[in-house]
Design a protein around this motif. Structure first.
Motif, PDB file in Angstrom:
ATOM      1  N   THR A 436       0.822  -1.199   0.000  1.00 17.91           N
ATOM      2  CA  THR A 436       0.000   0.000   0.000  1.00 17.91           C
ATOM      3  C   THR A 436       0.858   1.252   0.000  1.00 17.91           C
ATOM      4  O   THR A 436       1.994   1.248   0.497  1.00 17.91           O
ATOM      5  N   THR A 437       0.302   2.315  -0.580  1.00 16.15           N
ATOM      6  CA  THR A 437       0.936   3.632  -0.504  1.00 16.15           C
ATOM      7  C   THR A 437       0.317   4.464   0.611  1.00 16.15           C
ATOM      8  O   THR A 437       0.732   5.599   0.831  1.00 16.15           O
ATOM      9  N   ARG A 438      -0.688   3.878   1.350  1.00 18.60           N
ATOM     10  CA  ARG A 438      -1.352   4.563   2.467  1.00 18.60           C
ATOM     11  C   ARG A 438      -1.287   3.653   3.689  1.00 18.60           C
ATOM     12  O   ARG A 438      -2.271   2.979   4.040  1.00 18.60           O
ATOM     13  N   PRO A 439      -0.146   3.574   4.366  1.00 12.40           N
ATOM     14  CA  PRO A 439       0.037   2.610   5.461  1.00 12.40           C
ATOM     15  C   PRO A 439      -0.875   2.863   6.653  1.00 12.40           C
ATOM     16  O   PRO A 439      -1.063   1.977   7.486  1.00 12.40           O
ATOM     17  N   SER A 440      -1.447   4.057   6.783  1.00 15.23           N
ATOM     18  CA  SER A 440      -2.336   4.315   7.925  1.00 15.23           C
ATOM     19  C   SER A 440      -3.613   3.500   7.823  1.00 15.23           C
ATOM     20  O   SER A 440      -4.289   3.251   8.822  1.00 15.23           O
ATOM     21  N   LYS A 441      -3.957   3.053   6.629  1.00 14.22           N
ATOM     22  CA  LYS A 441      -5.181   2.279   6.427  1.00 14.22           C
ATOM     23  C   LYS A 441      -4.811   0.835   6.089  1.00 14.22           C
ATOM     24  O   LYS A 441      -5.145   0.310   5.038  1.00 14.22           O
ATOM     25  N   GLN A 442      -4.104   0.194   6.988  1.00 13.68           N
ATOM     26  CA  GLN A 442      -3.664  -1.164   6.716  1.00 13.68           C
ATOM     27  C   GLN A 442      -4.517  -2.171   7.478  1.00 13.68           C
ATOM     28  O   GLN A 442      -5.122  -1.868   8.494  1.00 13.68           O
ATOM     29  N   SER A 443      -4.581  -3.392   6.942  1.00 11.87           N
ATOM     30  CA  SER A 443      -5.459  -4.425   7.478  1.00 11.87           C
ATOM     31  C   SER A 443      -4.776  -5.338   8.479  1.00 11.87           C
ATOM     32  O   SER A 443      -5.450  -6.108   9.163  1.00 11.87           O
ATOM     33  N   PHE A 444      -3.453  -5.278   8.565  1.00 11.61           N
ATOM     34  CA  PHE A 444      -2.735  -6.185   9.462  1.00 11.61           C
ATOM     35  C   PHE A 444      -2.719  -5.621  10.876  1.00 11.61           C
ATOM     36  O   PHE A 444      -2.407  -4.438  11.067  1.00 11.61           O
ATOM     37  N   PRO A 445      -3.002  -6.433  11.890  1.00 11.35           N
ATOM     38  CA  PRO A 445      -2.887  -5.948  13.270  1.00 11.35           C
ATOM     39  C   PRO A 445      -1.423  -5.837  13.668  1.00 11.35           C
ATOM     40  O   PRO A 445      -0.564  -6.562  13.159  1.00 11.35           O
ATOM     41  N   SER A 446      -1.149  -4.909  14.568  1.00 10.46           N
ATOM     42  CA  SER A 446       0.208  -4.817  15.111  1.00 10.46           C
ATOM     43  C   SER A 446       0.401  -5.923  16.128  1.00 10.46           C
ATOM     44  O   SER A 446      -0.525  -6.335  16.815  1.00 10.46           O
ATOM     45  N   ASP A 544      -5.421 -21.282  22.118  1.00 13.01           N
ATOM     46  CA  ASP A 544      -5.003 -20.395  21.035  1.00 13.01           C
ATOM     47  C   ASP A 544      -5.566 -19.006  21.257  1.00 13.01           C
ATOM     48  O   ASP A 544      -6.731 -18.849  21.641  1.00 13.01           O
ATOM     49  N   VAL A 545      -4.724 -17.998  20.992  1.00 14.95           N
ATOM     50  CA  VAL A 545      -5.144 -16.595  21.077  1.00 14.95           C
ATOM     51  C   VAL A 545      -5.021 -15.988  19.690  1.00 14.95           C
ATOM     52  O   VAL A 545      -3.975 -16.119  19.033  1.00 14.95           O
ATOM     53  N   TYR A 546      -6.095 -15.309  19.213  1.00 14.57           N
ATOM     54  CA  TYR A 546      -6.108 -14.638  17.925  1.00 14.57           C
ATOM     55  C   TYR A 546      -6.209 -13.137  18.144  1.00 14.57           C
ATOM     56  O   TYR A 546      -7.021 -12.683  18.948  1.00 14.57           O
ATOM     57  N   VAL A 547      -5.387 -12.364  17.439  1.00 10.99           N
ATOM     58  CA  VAL A 547      -5.517 -10.920  17.438  1.00 10.99           C
ATOM     59  C   VAL A 547      -6.087 -10.515  16.083  1.00 10.99           C
ATOM     60  O   VAL A 547      -5.611 -10.981  15.035  1.00 10.99           O
ATOM     61  N   ILE A 548      -7.121  -9.678  16.087  1.00  8.73           N
ATOM     62  CA  ILE A 548      -7.859  -9.342  14.871  1.00  8.73           C
ATOM     63  C   ILE A 548      -7.696  -7.853  14.575  1.00  8.73           C
ATOM     64  O   ILE A 548      -7.962  -7.007  15.440  1.00  8.73           O
TER      65      ILE A 548
END
Length: 568
Positions: A436-446, A544-548
């Motif tokens: 992406t060229t707009r990293p503020s709108k990313q889908s991956f969780p930190s 298991d723990v999932y972060v979304i």
């Protein structure tokens, strides 16, 4: 007949009280003589029924002699060039009718004998020029002194000679079948399967044989000794010859000894070398492989390069005599590598990618507008993968990725990015990637650096277990799931379930414990704990723990197995 022996003896032996006997077909004596390597190394006599190996300096003629004692004798002479073409000629020498010293017991001087025999032209029987294994054969040859002359005009080289007066019974070289060709039966990108008809030497003559396969990219070989010459470290592959009777002044000059200028041979004059010792001529490493496979007559060559031409030769080797015969070699070009399909990435959209074991996938990202930077998020679900990024053909990133990684790339107007993902040797790889060229709108969780789940042993009961995990400064949603497993649940089973890209939607509703949000600006306090209740005594559970993330993409923490207490 005695005259022939006297002429050959005076021709080859130095003026010495110690005489040297000619090779004989007497088996016991012959075996004793053939074990004496120095005898054949320095002698110009070709023994009857034994293959000899020798050296040949460039533009220096070399002569060998042998005697046929009786008329109407079968004769076979085989010359095998190694590493360079040869010119060779076989002739029958005319001998004098009588010897002046025969009655007195005083033979003619050695130099006079040489002049009388060597410089006689003789009757030429056969001549050849080339690098093929060539032979002269006659079912009925006259008695006399035979001379074999050999010359190499290209380079110093090595060769082999075999002469016999009993060719029918000897048969030292393995026979070829009626169809001596090597066939290519299967052709792939990295493999070639070869097949050939078996040698009659094993089936009919009951002699032990083995096949050797030779693979290279240059040309086919006519003999196994030519292959061995190529495999040698340098052009000086043959053993250093010892000074002997047939050692000319040119030979000494080759080893650094000064010449007395008496060594003119065919118009070439020896020149003294400025340094003492043998010159070594370096040879570049040759891409050639020799594989001996026993008595199988089918073989698959592997680990070849795609779209590359290879030459294949097969040699049948007599295991007793170590003498070999070449099949008619072949060549083939491996198939081209399958053209990679390039997948286009859309700005800000997660793509799922599957890579075969040792395979590769190509992705293209072409931003529609000008940009200052590009952010690439990659999530390797299982094992490590390699990512390479090229901007307009120039390599700007090459990294191994495990888990989730984020890369910031400097942008360029109208730039196009080619991403190459390469799997590892262990197995297939699954991953998710976003550019992406707009990293503020990313889908991956930190994610935190440590994605382990910690279980508190002292807080375990017969019906509950307490665990904790780390979070980040960004507010995320966490969901925890449990599943009962056997007591013998081991690390290998847990590893098979470690696909971090599988989200909560793949789990049963009954396995869900809870979901919650948390974060902390102070990373040291970004820790949450949870007590899982309703468990059975003495049972093992997989947690298991999932972060979304905001876009719905989830990442699974490392699984944890806990066991409740059996007695409370």
């Amino acid at each position: 007949m005695m005259l022939l022996h006297w002429c050959l003896l005076w021709l080859l032996l130095p003026l010495s009280s110690r005489t040297q006997k000619l090779p004989t077909r007497d088996e016991e004596l012959f075996q004793m003589q053939i074990r004496d390597k120095a005898f054949f190394h320095d002698s110009s006599v070709i023994p009857d029924g034994a293959e000899i190996s020798s050296y040949l300096f460039r533009d220096t003629l070399k002569r060998y002699f042998f005697v046929v004692e009786e008329d109407n004798t079968p004769l076979s002479v085989t010359v095998t060039p190694c590493d360079a073409p040869l010119e060779w000629k076989l002739s029958l020498q005319e001998l004098p009718e009588e010897t002046s010293g025969e009655g007195s017991g005083e033979p003619e001087p050695l130099e006079q004998q040489k002049q009388q025999i060597i410089h006689e032209k003789g009757t030429e029987l056969f001549s050849y020029k080339g690098n093929d294994v060539e032979y002269f054969i006659s079912s009925s040859s006259p008695s006399g002194l035979y001379q074999l002359e050999l010359l190499s005009t290209e380079k110093d080289t090595h060769f082999k000679v075999y002469a016999t007066t009993t060719p029918e019974s000897d048969q030292p070289y393995p026979e070829l079948p009626y169809d001596p060709r090597v066939d290519v039966t299967s052709l792939g990108r990295t493999t070639v399967t070869l097949a050939w008809k078996p040698s009659p030497t094993a089936s009919l003559l009951k002699q032990p044989i083995q096949y050797c396969v030779v693979i290279n990219k240059e040309h086919n070989f006519k003999s196994l000794c030519a292959v061995e010459a190529k495999l040698s470290a340098d052009d000086a592959f043959m053993m250093a010859p010892k000074p002997g009777l047939d050692f000319s002044p040119f030979d000494f000059a080759h080893f650094g000894f000064p010449s007395d200028n008496s060594g003119k041979e065919r118009g070439f004059l020896a020149k003294p070398s400025p340094k003492i010792g043998r010159h070594i001529y370096s040879r570049p490493k040759v891409d050639i492989q020799k594989i001996c496979i026993g008595n199988k007559n089918i073989f698959t060559v592997s680990d070849l390069k795609p779209d590359t031409q290879y030459y294949f030769d097969v040699f049948v080797v007599n295991s007793n005599s170590n003498m070999s015969t070449a099949y008619v070699g072949t060549f083939a070009r491996t198939k081209e590598e399958a053209k990679q399909k390039t997948v286009d990435l859309k700005d800000g959209k997660v793509s799922d990618v599957f890579v075969k074991r040792k395979g590769a996938k190509f992705l293209r990202f072409a931003p529609v507008s000008s940009h200052q930077k590009v952010t690439v998020f990659i999530h390797s679900c299982l094992d490590t993968v390699q990512i390479q990024v090229r901007r307009d053909g120039k390599l700007i990133l090459s990294q191994n990725v495990e888990g989730i990684r984020q890369f910031q790339l400097r942008g360029k107007p109208k730039a196009k990015y080619l991403i190459r993902l390469k799997g590892n040797k262990k197995g297939a790889s699954m991953l998710k990637i976003l550019a992406t060229t707009r990293p503020s709108k990313q889908s991956f969780p930190s994610l935190p650096e440590d994605t382990r789940i910690k279980a508190f042993d002292k807080l375990r009961t017969c019906s509950s277990a307490t665990v904790a995990w780390l979070g980040t400064q960004e507010r995320n949603k966490f969901c925890i799931y449990k599943k009962e497993v056997d007591d013998n649940y081991n690390e290998d089973q847990k590893k098979r379930e470690q696909n971090q890209c599988l989200g909560p939607d793949t789990r049963k509703k009954s396995e869900k414990v809870l979901c919650k949000y948390f974060h902390s600006q102070n990373l040291q306090k970004a820790v949450t704990t949870e007590t899982i209740k309703g468990l059975q005594p003495g049972k093992s559970y997989l947690l298991d723990v999932y972060v979304i993330g905001h876009g719905g993409h989830s990442v699974k923490y490392q699984s944890k197995v806990v066991k409740t207490r059996k007695f409370c």
